[in-house]
Design a protein around this motif. Structure first.
Motif, short mmCIF file in Angstrom:
data_model
loop_
_atom_site.label_atom_id
_atom_site.label_comp_id
_atom_site.label_asym_id
_atom_site.label_seq_id
_atom_site.Cartn_x
_atom_site.Cartn_y
_atom_site.Cartn_z
N ILE A 24 49.26 93.69 44.40
CA ILE A 24 49.58 92.86 45.57
C ILE A 24 49.59 91.39 45.19
CG2 ILE A 24 48.71 92.08 47.81
CD1 ILE A 24 47.67 94.99 48.20
N ALA A 25 48.67 90.98 44.34
CA ALA A 25 48.53 89.56 43.98
C ALA A 25 49.60 89.08 43.01
CB ALA A 25 47.15 89.32 43.38
N GLU A 26 50.15 89.97 42.20
CA GLU A 26 51.06 89.55 41.12
C GLU A 26 52.23 88.68 41.58
OE1 GLU A 26 52.24 89.01 37.25
OE2 GLU A 26 50.37 89.83 38.03
N PRO A 27 52.95 89.03 42.64
CA PRO A 27 54.07 88.16 43.05
C PRO A 27 53.62 86.76 43.47
CG PRO A 27 54.26 90.31 44.09
CD PRO A 27 52.91 90.26 43.43
N PHE A 28 52.37 86.62 43.87
CA PHE A 28 51.87 85.32 44.29
C PHE A 28 51.29 84.52 43.12
CE2 PHE A 28 51.48 88.21 47.92
CZ PHE A 28 52.31 87.56 48.82
N VAL A 29 50.94 85.21 42.05
CA VAL A 29 50.34 84.55 40.89
C VAL A 29 51.42 83.92 40.00
CG1 VAL A 29 49.01 84.96 38.77
CG2 VAL A 29 48.32 86.04 40.91
N ILE A 30 52.55 84.61 39.89
CA ILE A 30 53.63 84.07 39.07
C ILE A 30 54.61 83.30 39.94
CG2 ILE A 30 53.45 85.91 37.35
CD1 ILE A 30 55.91 87.21 38.62
N ASP A 31 55.37 82.43 39.33
CA ASP A 31 56.43 81.71 40.02
C ASP A 31 57.72 82.48 39.74
OD1 ASP A 31 58.21 80.01 41.18
OD2 ASP A 31 57.79 78.30 39.86
N VAL A 32 58.19 83.24 40.72
CA VAL A 32 59.35 84.10 40.50
C VAL A 32 60.61 83.31 40.21
CG1 VAL A 32 58.43 86.05 41.80
CG2 VAL A 32 59.77 84.32 42.98
N ASN A 33 60.63 82.04 40.56
CA ASN A 33 61.80 81.20 40.30
C ASN A 33 61.75 80.53 38.93
OD1 ASN A 33 62.94 81.72 42.85
ND2 ASN A 33 61.55 80.25 43.77
N ASP A 34 60.63 80.65 38.22
CA ASP A 34 60.47 80.02 36.91
C ASP A 34 60.16 81.09 35.86
OD1 ASP A 34 60.04 78.33 34.78
OD2 ASP A 34 58.06 77.66 35.49
N PRO A 35 61.17 81.50 35.09
CA PRO A 35 60.96 82.55 34.08
C PRO A 35 59.90 82.19 33.04
CG PRO A 35 63.30 82.20 34.42
CD PRO A 35 62.58 81.11 35.17
N ASP A 36 59.64 80.92 32.82
CA ASP A 36 58.62 80.53 31.85
C ASP A 36 57.22 80.94 32.30
OD1 ASP A 36 60.37 79.46 30.02
OD2 ASP A 36 60.30 77.45 30.91
N SER A 37 57.02 81.12 33.61
CA SER A 37 55.68 81.46 34.11
C SER A 37 55.32 82.93 33.83
CB SER A 37 55.57 81.18 35.61
OG SER A 37 56.34 82.10 36.35
#
Length: 81
Positions: free
Chosen positions: A22-35
């Motif tokens: 559940i947390a994963e989409p909020f932990v990464i920046d989906v618009n920034d592939p470097d994250s």
């Protein structure tokens, strides 16, 4: 007693995986592939989400199936697994 310990450990692991999924989409920046490029499943976003949220999806589906099957049993059958 050993069976109960294994069930408890499995439950803790399942809760951890669901919370992480559940947390994963909020932990990464989906618009920034470097994250997420160096995360497991990377460098693609779909790979990262499959690795981190996939187990949570499997656990939730398995839990729903288990509850639906258990609810559909007659009271006399529920006592005998």
């Amino acid at each position: 007693m050993t069976r109960q310990v294994l069930i408890d450990l499995g439950l803790v692991l399942a809760i951890y995986l669901v919370v992480r999924g559940i947390a994963e989409p909020f932990v990464i920046d989906v618009n920034d592939p470097d994250s997420y490029r160096s995360d497991w499943g990377g460098p693609s976003l779909i790979g990262v989400l499959a690795v981190h949220a996939g187990p949570a999806l499997v656990i939730v589906i398995a839990a729903v199936v288990w509850f639906v099957r258990r609810r559909g049993r007659h009271p006399s059958e529920a006592d005998h697994p």
